[in-house]
Design a protein around this motif. Sequence first.
Motif, PDB file in Angstrom:
ATOM      1  N   ASN A  38       0.855  -1.193   0.028  1.00  0.00           N
ATOM      2  CA  ASN A  38      -0.138  -0.152  -0.096  1.00  0.00           C
ATOM      3  C   ASN A  38       0.907   1.148   0.076  1.00  0.00           C
ATOM      4  OD1 ASN A  38      -2.548  -1.578   0.448  1.00  0.00           O
ATOM      5  ND2 ASN A  38      -1.914  -2.129   2.564  1.00  0.00           N
ATOM      6  N   PRO A  39       0.674   2.193  -0.912  1.00  0.00           N
ATOM      7  CA  PRO A  39       1.722   3.298  -1.143  1.00  0.00           C
ATOM      8  C   PRO A  39       1.732   4.027   0.335  1.00  0.00           C
ATOM      9  CG  PRO A  39       0.082   3.220  -3.007  1.00  0.00           C
ATOM     10  CD  PRO A  39      -0.128   2.141  -1.897  1.00  0.00           C
ATOM     11  N   HIS A  40       2.740   4.383   0.688  1.00  0.00           N
ATOM     12  CA  HIS A  40       3.078   5.327   2.000  1.00  0.00           C
ATOM     13  C   HIS A  40       2.775   6.508   1.880  1.00  0.00           C
ATOM     14  CE1 HIS A  40       6.557   6.796   0.952  1.00  0.00           C
ATOM     15  NE2 HIS A  40       7.198   5.639   0.449  1.00  0.00           N
ATOM     16  N   ARG A  41       3.087   7.345   0.637  1.00  0.00           N
ATOM     17  CA  ARG A  41       2.436   8.750   0.431  1.00  0.00           C
ATOM     18  C   ARG A  41       3.032   9.584   1.625  1.00  0.00           C
ATOM     19  NH1 ARG A  41      -1.767   6.054  -2.012  1.00  0.00           N
ATOM     20  NH2 ARG A  41      -1.849   6.730  -4.343  1.00  0.00           N
ATOM     21  N   GLY A  42       4.273   9.220   2.154  1.00  0.00           N
ATOM     22  CA  GLY A  42       4.953   9.888   3.056  1.00  0.00           C
ATOM     23  C   GLY A  42       4.411   9.423   4.756  1.00  0.00           C
ATOM     24  N   ASP A  43       3.437   8.590   4.810  1.00  0.00           N
ATOM     25  CA  ASP A  43       3.106   8.221   6.075  1.00  0.00           C
ATOM     26  C   ASP A  43       4.361   7.355   6.589  1.00  0.00           C
ATOM     27  OD1 ASP A  43       1.986   6.563   8.312  1.00  0.00           O
ATOM     28  OD2 ASP A  43      -0.093   6.545   7.486  1.00  0.00           O
ATOM     29  N   GLU A  44       4.854   7.683   7.756  1.00  0.00           N
ATOM     30  CA  GLU A  44       6.066   6.949   8.135  1.00  0.00           C
ATOM     31  C   GLU A  44       5.684   5.504   8.914  1.00  0.00           C
ATOM     32  OE1 GLU A  44       9.973   7.892  11.033  1.00  0.00           O
ATOM     33  OE2 GLU A  44       8.130   9.412  10.751  1.00  0.00           O
ATOM     34  N   ARG A  45       4.517   5.621   9.383  1.00  0.00           N
ATOM     35  CA  ARG A  45       3.931   4.218   9.851  1.00  0.00           C
ATOM     36  C   ARG A  45       4.087   3.232   8.619  1.00  0.00           C
ATOM     37  NH1 ARG A  45      -0.529   1.612   9.687  1.00  0.00           N
ATOM     38  NH2 ARG A  45      -1.564   3.803   8.960  1.00  0.00           N
TER      39      ARG A  45
ATOM     40  N   LYS B 189       6.498  -3.216 -14.283  1.00  0.00           N
ATOM     41  CA  LYS B 189       5.304  -3.467 -14.868  1.00  0.00           C
ATOM     42  C   LYS B 189       3.938  -3.154 -14.212  1.00  0.00           C
ATOM     43  CE  LYS B 189       6.943  -7.098 -17.523  1.00  0.00           C
ATOM     44  NZ  LYS B 189       6.878  -8.827 -17.854  1.00  0.00           N
ATOM     45  N   LEU B 190       4.257  -3.649 -12.643  1.00  0.00           N
ATOM     46  CA  LEU B 190       2.927  -3.094 -11.633  1.00  0.00           C
ATOM     47  C   LEU B 190       2.863  -1.754 -11.497  1.00  0.00           C
ATOM     48  CD1 LEU B 190       1.226  -4.413  -9.306  1.00  0.00           C
ATOM     49  CD2 LEU B 190       3.308  -4.267  -7.827  1.00  0.00           C
ATOM     50  N   LYS B 191       4.208  -1.187 -11.160  1.00  0.00           N
ATOM     51  CA  LYS B 191       3.811   0.143 -11.180  1.00  0.00           C
ATOM     52  C   LYS B 191       3.330   1.368 -11.899  1.00  0.00           C
ATOM     53  CE  LYS B 191       4.705  -0.223  -6.735  1.00  0.00           C
ATOM     54  NZ  LYS B 191       3.965   0.028  -5.740  1.00  0.00           N
ATOM     55  N   GLN B 192       3.985   0.655 -13.255  1.00  0.00           N
ATOM     56  CA  GLN B 192       3.586   1.535 -14.483  1.00  0.00           C
ATOM     57  C   GLN B 192       2.065   1.106 -14.574  1.00  0.00           C
ATOM     58  OE1 GLN B 192       5.363   3.395 -16.308  1.00  0.00           O
ATOM     59  NE2 GLN B 192       3.875   3.637 -17.819  1.00  0.00           N
ATOM     60  N   ALA B 193       1.357   0.153 -14.432  1.00  0.00           N
ATOM     61  CA  ALA B 193       0.131  -0.170 -14.622  1.00  0.00           C
ATOM     62  C   ALA B 193      -0.792   0.478 -13.422  1.00  0.00           C
ATOM     63  CB  ALA B 193      -0.359  -1.772 -14.401  1.00  0.00           C
ATOM     64  N   GLU B 194      -0.408   0.819 -12.462  1.00  0.00           N
ATOM     65  CA  GLU B 194      -0.927   1.400 -11.068  1.00  0.00           C
ATOM     66  C   GLU B 194      -0.909   2.978 -11.550  1.00  0.00           C
ATOM     67  OE1 GLU B 194       1.207   0.646  -7.634  1.00  0.00           O
ATOM     68  OE2 GLU B 194       0.083  -1.420  -7.455  1.00  0.00           O
ATOM     69  N   GLU B 195       0.212   3.151 -12.138  1.00  0.00           N
ATOM     70  CA  GLU B 195       0.290   4.856 -12.574  1.00  0.00           C
ATOM     71  C   GLU B 195      -0.661   5.092 -13.546  1.00  0.00           C
ATOM     72  OE1 GLU B 195       2.568   7.442 -11.871  1.00  0.00           O
ATOM     73  OE2 GLU B 195       2.996   6.333  -9.822  1.00  0.00           O
ATOM     74  N   GLN B 196      -0.793   4.428 -14.754  1.00  0.00           N
ATOM     75  CA  GLN B 196      -1.564   4.403 -15.846  1.00  0.00           C
ATOM     76  C   GLN B 196      -3.073   4.393 -15.452  1.00  0.00           C
ATOM     77  OE1 GLN B 196      -0.513   5.256 -18.914  1.00  0.00           O
ATOM     78  NE2 GLN B 196       1.247   5.502 -17.925  1.00  0.00           N
ATOM     79  N   SER B 197      -3.434   3.706 -14.460  1.00  0.00           N
ATOM     80  CA  SER B 197      -4.775   3.192 -13.887  1.00  0.00           C
ATOM     81  C   SER B 197      -5.061   4.563 -13.168  1.00  0.00           C
ATOM     82  CB  SER B 197      -4.899   2.019 -13.179  1.00  0.00           C
ATOM     83  OG  SER B 197      -4.386   2.112 -11.878  1.00  0.00           O
ATOM     84  N   SER B 198      -4.192   5.293 -12.553  1.00  0.00           N
ATOM     85  CA  SER B 198      -4.679   6.248 -11.700  1.00  0.00           C
ATOM     86  C   SER B 198      -4.244   7.728 -12.390  1.00  0.00           C
ATOM     87  CB  SER B 198      -3.712   6.421 -10.439  1.00  0.00           C
ATOM     88  OG  SER B 198      -2.399   6.589 -10.827  1.00  0.00           O
TER      89      SER B 198
END
Length: 91
Positions: free
Chosen positions: A49-56, A74-83
């Motif tokens: 799950n992307p942390h987006r700066g959440d240290e925990r 591949k996974l990250k590229q697909a996630e980027e494209q889908s968002s």
Amino acid sequence: MPKLPWKAWYSTARWRALRLAIFLRDLYTCGKCGLIEGNTSLLVCDHINPHRGDERLFWDETNLQTLCKSCHDKLKQAEEQSSLHTRGVWY
């Protein structure tokens, strides 16, 4: 553009140790394709799950998985494209 403090976490000894611990826990095996890779430079310690700066979330071992670079990219590229629609991309 403001500097993101969490980017520095990737340069710490704590992260390097955690990254190797996750690879060992996962037996150097990609969680997507099952590739076993002994060369850790070809593996990625990925945040499920992307942390987006959440240290925990960043340091949470249960939020980390081993991926080979190919699956990670591949996974990250697909996630980027889908968002794209939620990130304010304009044409």
